[in-house]
Write an enzyme that holds these catalytic residues in place. Structure first.
Site, PDB file in Angstrom:
ATOM      1  N   SER A 185     -20.959  11.914  48.256  1.00  0.00           N
ATOM      2  CA  SER A 185     -20.645  10.900  47.246  1.00  0.00           C
ATOM      3  C   SER A 185     -20.757   9.540  47.894  1.00  0.00           C
ATOM      4  CB  SER A 185     -19.218  11.102  46.716  1.00  0.00           C
ATOM      5  OG  SER A 185     -18.789   9.998  45.947  1.00  0.00           O
TER       6      SER A 185
ATOM      7  N   TYR B  74     -10.018  12.747  47.219  1.00  0.00           N
ATOM      8  CA  TYR B  74     -11.464  12.901  47.041  1.00  0.00           C
ATOM      9  C   TYR B  74     -12.260  12.163  48.113  1.00  0.00           C
ATOM     10  CZ  TYR B  74     -16.033  12.736  44.705  1.00  0.00           C
ATOM     11  OH  TYR B  74     -17.373  12.835  44.416  1.00  0.00           O
TER      12      TYR B  74
ATOM     13  N   LYS C 110     -14.975  13.622  50.978  1.00  0.00           N
ATOM     14  CA  LYS C 110     -16.390  13.278  50.945  1.00  0.00           C
ATOM     15  C   LYS C 110     -16.821  12.558  52.229  1.00  0.00           C
ATOM     16  CE  LYS C 110     -17.565  15.181  47.106  1.00  0.00           C
ATOM     17  NZ  LYS C 110     -18.508  16.325  47.090  1.00  0.00           N
TER      18      LYS C 110
END
Length: 232
Positions: free
Chosen positions: A129, A142, A146
């Site tokens: 990401s 998150y 990533k």
């Protein structure tokens, strides 16, 4: 005909990667815990219920796709808590690490030995990401997972240097999917991503974010505190 494996293939980027691979003539093997019926019909692919966080299930996937030449380790989730990292629960941290990070680890462990043993050229595309290249104050667990995925992709690429197996990492910004109602078209992104893989690009990211990524690296190298990233 060769096989292309896509994890997290039920929707979003994964479904788009499966469609793009099928358009290129690949026999597609689809993996997800969600229903794959629509994507399987669209691609003619083999649908398998696979939880990427389970090493045994990923080994089963690799065995079912023993002739894979393209492996897209795409499965990922976003937590419910999108605030500061300390606001995410233990359970949420654990689940995001299991899927986003260990899902890629399990994929590499299952597929890389087989790809190397074949001696044939192969490509691994790992979906991370933009949140793995620059830091935002929100996103819960998150962003950290990533960032770890990007580091893992770098490590894998270095370890596979001078072998027929290449590694690329896809770092998109917002994409229209189950995770977001706004953003880039997933089919356009998937087409561009596979073209970039063919061209030997390691990081595949929106060009407008290149300057913030360079600025982040410069601030880290200079010992400066982070700044809020903005596209140019």
């Amino acid at each position: 005909m060769y096989s292309a494996v896509v994890t997290g293939a039920a929707s979003g980027i994964g479904a788009a990667l499966a469609r793009a691979a099928a358009r290129r003539g690949a026999s597609v093997v689809l993996a997800d815990v969600a229903s794959l019926d629509l994507v399987a019909r669209a691609t003619g692919g083999l649908a398998l219920s696979i939880d990427v966080s389970d090493p045994a299930q990923m080994l089963e996937l690799a065995e079912r796709a023993s002739d894979a030449r393209l492996v897209c380790l795409n499965a990922g989730i976003v937590g419910a808590q999108l605030g500061a990292p300390w606001e995410a629960s233990d359970e949420e941290w654990r689940r995001l690490l299991e899927v986003n990070l260990l899902g890629v680890v399990n994929g590499l462990r299952a597929f890389v030995p087989r790809l190397l043993a074949s001696g044939k050229p192969a490509q691994i595309l790992i979906t991370a990401s933009l949140a793995g290249l620059v830091a935002f104050p929100t996103g819960g667990a998150y962003g950290a997972t990533k960032h770890a995925v990007v580091g893992l992709a770098e490590q894998a690429s270095l370890a596979l240097d001078e072998t027929p197996v290449s590694v690329s990492v896809l770092c998109p910004s917002l994409v229209r999917s189950g995770m977001s109602e706004v953003g880039a078209d997933p089919d356009e992104l998937a087409t561009l991503a596979l073209e970039a893989v063919d061209a030997g690009r390691f990081v595949i990211m929106p060009p407008e974010w290149a300057a913030p990524v360079r600025e982040r690296a410069a601030r880290l190298a200079g010992g400066l505190p982070p700044s809020f990233p903005r596209p140019r």
